[in-house]
Design a protein around this motif. Structure first.
Motif, PDB file in Angstrom:
ATOM      1  N   GLN A 181       2.443  -1.313 -10.752  1.00 30.40           N
ATOM      2  CA  GLN A 181       1.283  -1.840 -11.474  1.00 30.40           C
ATOM      3  C   GLN A 181       1.091  -1.136 -12.805  1.00 30.40           C
ATOM      4  O   GLN A 181       0.755  -1.768 -13.817  1.00 30.40           O
ATOM      5  CB  GLN A 181       0.025  -1.693 -10.620  1.00 30.40           C
ATOM      6  CG  GLN A 181      -1.180  -2.431 -11.172  1.00 30.40           C
ATOM      7  CD  GLN A 181      -0.934  -3.933 -11.261  1.00 30.40           C
ATOM      8  OE1 GLN A 181      -0.526  -4.567 -10.294  1.00 30.40           O
ATOM      9  NE2 GLN A 181      -1.174  -4.503 -12.434  1.00 30.40           N
ATOM     10  N   THR A 230       1.721   1.356  -6.811  1.00 26.97           N
ATOM     11  CA  THR A 230       0.939   1.918  -7.918  1.00 26.97           C
ATOM     12  C   THR A 230       1.799   2.061  -9.161  1.00 26.97           C
ATOM     13  O   THR A 230       1.374   1.717 -10.275  1.00 26.97           O
ATOM     14  CB  THR A 230       0.363   3.279  -7.524  1.00 26.97           C
ATOM     15  OG1 THR A 230      -0.481   3.120  -6.364  1.00 26.97           O
ATOM     16  CG2 THR A 230      -0.452   3.884  -8.663  1.00 26.97           C
ATOM     17  N   PRO A 262       3.032   4.352  -2.919  1.00 26.80           N
ATOM     18  CA  PRO A 262       3.129   4.851  -4.303  1.00 26.80           C
ATOM     19  C   PRO A 262       3.935   3.941  -5.220  1.00 26.80           C
ATOM     20  O   PRO A 262       3.658   3.862  -6.422  1.00 26.80           O
ATOM     21  CB  PRO A 262       3.810   6.213  -4.131  1.00 26.80           C
ATOM     22  CG  PRO A 262       3.462   6.644  -2.738  1.00 26.80           C
ATOM     23  CD  PRO A 262       3.445   5.376  -1.941  1.00 26.80           C
ATOM     24  N   GLN A 322       0.851  -1.192   0.000  1.00 27.46           N
ATOM     25  CA  GLN A 322       0.000   0.000   0.000  1.00 27.46           C
ATOM     26  C   GLN A 322       0.889   1.245   0.000  1.00 27.46           C
ATOM     27  O   GLN A 322       1.054   1.914   1.014  1.00 27.46           O
ATOM     28  CB  GLN A 322      -0.919  -0.002   1.236  1.00 27.46           C
ATOM     29  CG  GLN A 322      -1.808  -1.229   1.330  1.00 27.46           C
ATOM     30  CD  GLN A 322      -2.771  -1.332   0.151  1.00 27.46           C
ATOM     31  OE1 GLN A 322      -3.371  -0.341  -0.269  1.00 27.46           O
ATOM     32  NE2 GLN A 322      -2.917  -2.538  -0.381  1.00 27.46           N
TER      33      GLN A 322
END
Length: 241
Positions: free
Chosen positions: A86, A83, A80, A78
């Motif tokens: 991904q 993200t 940055p 969880q």
């Protein structure tokens, strides 16, 4: 094919084929990836494309640099970095689904889980006549007119994403072309110099430029698309975001 020649090394199929992979299909997929100029993740260790058994098919997963992969898993994923990781994986796996059909591979993007899957091949593609070992007319991979800080920023973002930057004329990887007087870079992609078929080269370049716009932005590069009148669209790198 017992051995696949790459630009800087020889890659034996035993390094790539994991238990459960169809060796013939894995051979064809690996050859297509290397011709496209993409690294293959040996034994699941990135960066590059990891070939994963998926029933009778092969699922392809993009592994970013170990630095980004490790950061993405910190704190339960969880953060940055998760993200960014991904976004990089999605961009490159979408590119694989876009370019591999040009090599007559039955590839598609699936939703559950979201990844690119190769189910078979029509035939080994004709990659065109073998090019000469080096092309003296090939442009340099980094144009001397591009500002040094932009070159550094591109290389840093590419390294995080796990993407190669071309190091010699005609070499595989990201290229930085001069595009204006401000020293910005128009980013492109060179497949392997072994790929001499113009239609395959175009398919690879188009797919990879689409992916670069997302993957490099996710790893900290300020990018924008420009469409000069009467000229092809440019993917301009401005520097760190």
């Amino acid at each position: 094919m017992d051995r696949i020649a790459t630009e800087n090394r020889e890659l034996t199929l035993g390094q790539v084929i994991a238990p459960g992979l169809d060796p013939v299909l894995a051979d064809l997929v690996t050859e297509a990836l290397l011709l496209a100029g993409l690294p293959v993740a040996h034994g699941g260790h990135g960066p590059g494309v990891h070939l994963v058994p998926n029933g009778g098919a092969i699922a392809l997963r993009w592994l970013a640099s170990p630095r980004l992969e490790d950061a993405a898993t910190a704190g339960g994923g969880q953060n940055p970095a998760a993200t960014a990781r991904q976004l990089v994986a999605d961009a490159l796996e979408n590119a694989l689904a876009e370019l591999l059909p040009a090599f007559d591979l039955d590839a598609e993007r699936t939703d559950a889980p979201a990844r690119t899957t190769v189910r078979g091949s029509a035939a080994r593609p004709d990659t065109g006549p073998t090019p000469p070992p080096s092309d003296p007319a090939a442009p340099p991979p980094v144009h001397p007119g591009v500002r040094a800080e932009i070159v550094t920023a591109v290389r840093r973002s590419a390294a995080l994403a796990g993407l190669p930057v071309a190091t010699r004329p005609g070499g595989a990887g990201i290229t930085l072309n001069d595009c204006d007087a401000a020293g910005l870079a128009d980013l492109g992609w060179n497949p392997s110099p072994r790929l001499a078929a113009p239609d395959l080269t175009t398919a690879v370049q188009d797919a990879m430029r689409h992916a670069l716009g997302i993957a490099l932005r996710a790893t900290g590069l300020d990018l924008s698309w420009h469409r000069p009148s009467g000229r092809p669209a440019q993917l301009r790198a401005h520097g760190p975001a």
